[in-house]
Design an enzyme around this catalytic site. Sequence first.
Site, PDB file in Angstrom:
ATOM      1  CE1 TYR A 126      10.794  10.763   4.294  1.00  0.00           C
ATOM      2  CE2 TYR A 126      10.414   8.494   4.984  1.00  0.00           C
ATOM      3  CZ  TYR A 126      10.018   9.810   4.949  1.00  0.00           C
ATOM      4  OH  TYR A 126       8.855  10.196   5.556  1.00  0.00           O
ATOM      5  CB  ALA A 127      14.480   5.283   6.910  1.00  0.00           C
ATOM      6  NE  ARG A 163       2.651   9.059   0.367  1.00  0.00           N
ATOM      7  CZ  ARG A 163       2.285   9.790   1.418  1.00  0.00           C
ATOM      8  NH1 ARG A 163       2.662   9.429   2.618  1.00  0.00           N
ATOM      9  NH2 ARG A 163       1.546  10.868   1.264  1.00  0.00           N
ATOM     10  CG  ASP A 210       9.025  -2.590   0.716  1.00  0.00           C
ATOM     11  OD1 ASP A 210       8.900  -1.601   1.473  1.00  0.00           O
ATOM     12  OD2 ASP A 210       8.083  -3.065   0.054  1.00  0.00           O
TER      13      ASP A 210
HETATM   14  C1  UGA Z   1       6.103   5.681   2.435  1.00  0.00           C
HETATM   15  C2  UGA Z   1       7.102   6.681   2.998  1.00  0.00           C
HETATM   16  O1  UGA Z   1       8.420   6.300   2.762  1.00  0.00           O
HETATM   17  C3  UGA Z   1       6.929   6.933   4.444  1.00  0.00           C
HETATM   18  O2  UGA Z   1       7.619   8.026   4.869  1.00  0.00           O
HETATM   19  C4  UGA Z   1       5.547   7.217   4.817  1.00  0.00           C
HETATM   20  O3  UGA Z   1       5.476   7.354   6.217  1.00  0.00           O
HETATM   21  C5  UGA Z   1       4.678   6.123   4.339  1.00  0.00           C
HETATM   22  O4  UGA Z   1       4.824   5.967   2.924  1.00  0.00           O
HETATM   23  C6  UGA Z   1       3.281   6.477   4.652  1.00  0.00           C
HETATM   24  O5  UGA Z   1       2.455   6.677   3.770  1.00  0.00           O
HETATM   25  O6  UGA Z   1       3.024   6.631   5.869  1.00  0.00           O
HETATM   26  P1  UGA Z   1       5.793   3.093   1.992  1.00  0.00           P
HETATM   27  O7  UGA Z   1       4.910   2.472   2.994  1.00  0.00           O
HETATM   28  O8  UGA Z   1       6.817   2.191   1.398  1.00  0.00           O
HETATM   29  O9  UGA Z   1       6.500   4.367   2.674  1.00  0.00           O
HETATM   30  O10 UGA Z   1       4.902   3.748   0.829  1.00  0.00           O
HETATM   31  P2  UGA Z   1       4.143   3.320  -0.476  1.00  0.00           P
HETATM   32  O11 UGA Z   1       4.813   3.968  -1.627  1.00  0.00           O
HETATM   33  O12 UGA Z   1       2.715   3.633  -0.282  1.00  0.00           O
HETATM   34  O13 UGA Z   1       4.379   1.740  -0.661  1.00  0.00           O
HETATM   35  C7  UGA Z   1       3.750   0.775   0.129  1.00  0.00           C
HETATM   36  C8  UGA Z   1       4.035  -0.592  -0.458  1.00  0.00           C
HETATM   37  O14 UGA Z   1       3.323  -0.723  -1.700  1.00  0.00           O
HETATM   38  C9  UGA Z   1       5.495  -0.869  -0.789  1.00  0.00           C
HETATM   39  O15 UGA Z   1       5.767  -2.224  -0.485  1.00  0.00           O
HETATM   40  C10 UGA Z   1       5.586  -0.667  -2.296  1.00  0.00           C
HETATM   41  O16 UGA Z   1       6.611  -1.415  -2.886  1.00  0.00           O
HETATM   42  C11 UGA Z   1       4.208  -1.158  -2.727  1.00  0.00           C
HETATM   43  N1  UGA Z   1       3.676  -0.594  -4.003  1.00  0.00           N
HETATM   44  C12 UGA Z   1       3.637   0.740  -4.234  1.00  0.00           C
HETATM   45  C13 UGA Z   1       3.149  -1.477  -4.960  1.00  0.00           C
HETATM   46  O17 UGA Z   1       3.178  -2.712  -4.779  1.00  0.00           O
HETATM   47  N2  UGA Z   1       2.607  -0.959  -6.106  1.00  0.00           N
HETATM   48  C14 UGA Z   1       2.546   0.367  -6.355  1.00  0.00           C
HETATM   49  O18 UGA Z   1       2.012   0.754  -7.432  1.00  0.00           O
HETATM   50  C15 UGA Z   1       3.075   1.254  -5.392  1.00  0.00           C
END
Ligand code: UGA
Length: 345
Positions: free
Chosen positions: A143-144, A191, A294
């Site tokens: 994606y990135a 997310r 991550d």
């Molecule tokens: C995602 C997208 O890849 C980006 O494009 C986007 O810009 C970004 O969200 C955003 O919302 O702006 P990320 O930050 O990894 O990236 O999104 P999340 O799925 O919300 O995860 C955030 C963190 O929470 C990650 O470290 C993930 O491993 C963690 N997570 C997620 C948990 O610990 N538990 C969960 O139930 C879900």
Amino acid sequence: MERLLSETSVSVVGIDVNVAKVGEYLADSRFTYVNLDIYDAEKVRAFIKGADAVVSLAALCNPSLYNTTPLAVIESNFTRPIDIVRMCAEEKKWLIHYSTCEVYGKTVAHVSNADVQTQENTLLSEYSTPLIMGPVSAQRWCYATAKQLLERTIFAYGFEQDLAYTIVRPFNFIGPRMDYIPGIDGEGVPRVIACFMDALMSGTPLQLVDGGMNKRTFTAIDDAIDALMLILAKPAHARNEIFNIANPANEISISALAEKMIYAYEKVRRPDMPLPMGAVQVSSEEFYGVGYEDSDRRLADIKNARIKLGWNPCRGLDEALAETVAWYVNHYALAMTEKKALNAR
Ligand code: UGA
């Protein structure tokens, strides 16, 4: 949409395959909804021709898809949106493209052993920070890298063909109406905010991927929209710029986010809704499958948006979470009860 219609006199054409998120504006004479897939590029061209500015928001941007449907992710974030970029260049229209903070990739701490607590070493800056991804086999980065190549394409069109563009890099925008609840209005893994809300309202523990040690900078949607309004109001300052849109004051680890969300949920929980069940750790392989890696920390330098746009994010994390959690509780209360009854059968 709400702010564009209430605070400006512009007319908005919204192109989407689904009307759900804009249904309430259909009665406004300055809003036209067009049920169209942006993959149908030549049909989209007619609307680009008629516009002063094109705001490109369509994407598959959910990390759970990066390991499971990488081809669709690359297609939606690179192969198809290139048509929009090319058409904006041909039609001489201003393209405001929503990219992602994920273009920074793993971030500095992974590659330089920099002290992740030292702010100066880890501030992500639009025009100087290297963009560092994991290996090809770690599909998380499909994606990135797709988003990064699209940014480079936009930049190249600006350089060679004088495309007027603005690239926005959103840092974890949060607020009402984001994502979905699995089994109610979507399927799969959304997310983190929606995952945690689903767990809270289902009476299951929040899952902390790899312990929830990684950090994110959550940005309230109202602040994010302020930035878009300023971009639209100040084209001369916004053109051919890249802007990090983030609230650095809201940086937090995912495990600390879980605690804050439990607290916010307890304040608005309805009597028939479950009590929070705390949090448990889960491995990333178990949660997302093989190929997940991550970003450790995404702390943005937002000087460019401050100086060029006069943008100043002011909504704190507690305020943004309180509003978001209350919205989820109100919006999904009935559907969660029905889902629970269905699961009990
Ligand atoms: C995602 C997208 O890849 C980006 O494009 C986007 O810009 C970004 O969200 C955003 O919302 O702006 P990320 O930050 O990894 O990236 O999104 P999340 O799925 O919300 O995860 C955030 C963190 O929470 C990650 O470290 C993930 O491993 C963690 N997570 C997620 C948990 O610990 N538990 C969960 O139930 C879900």
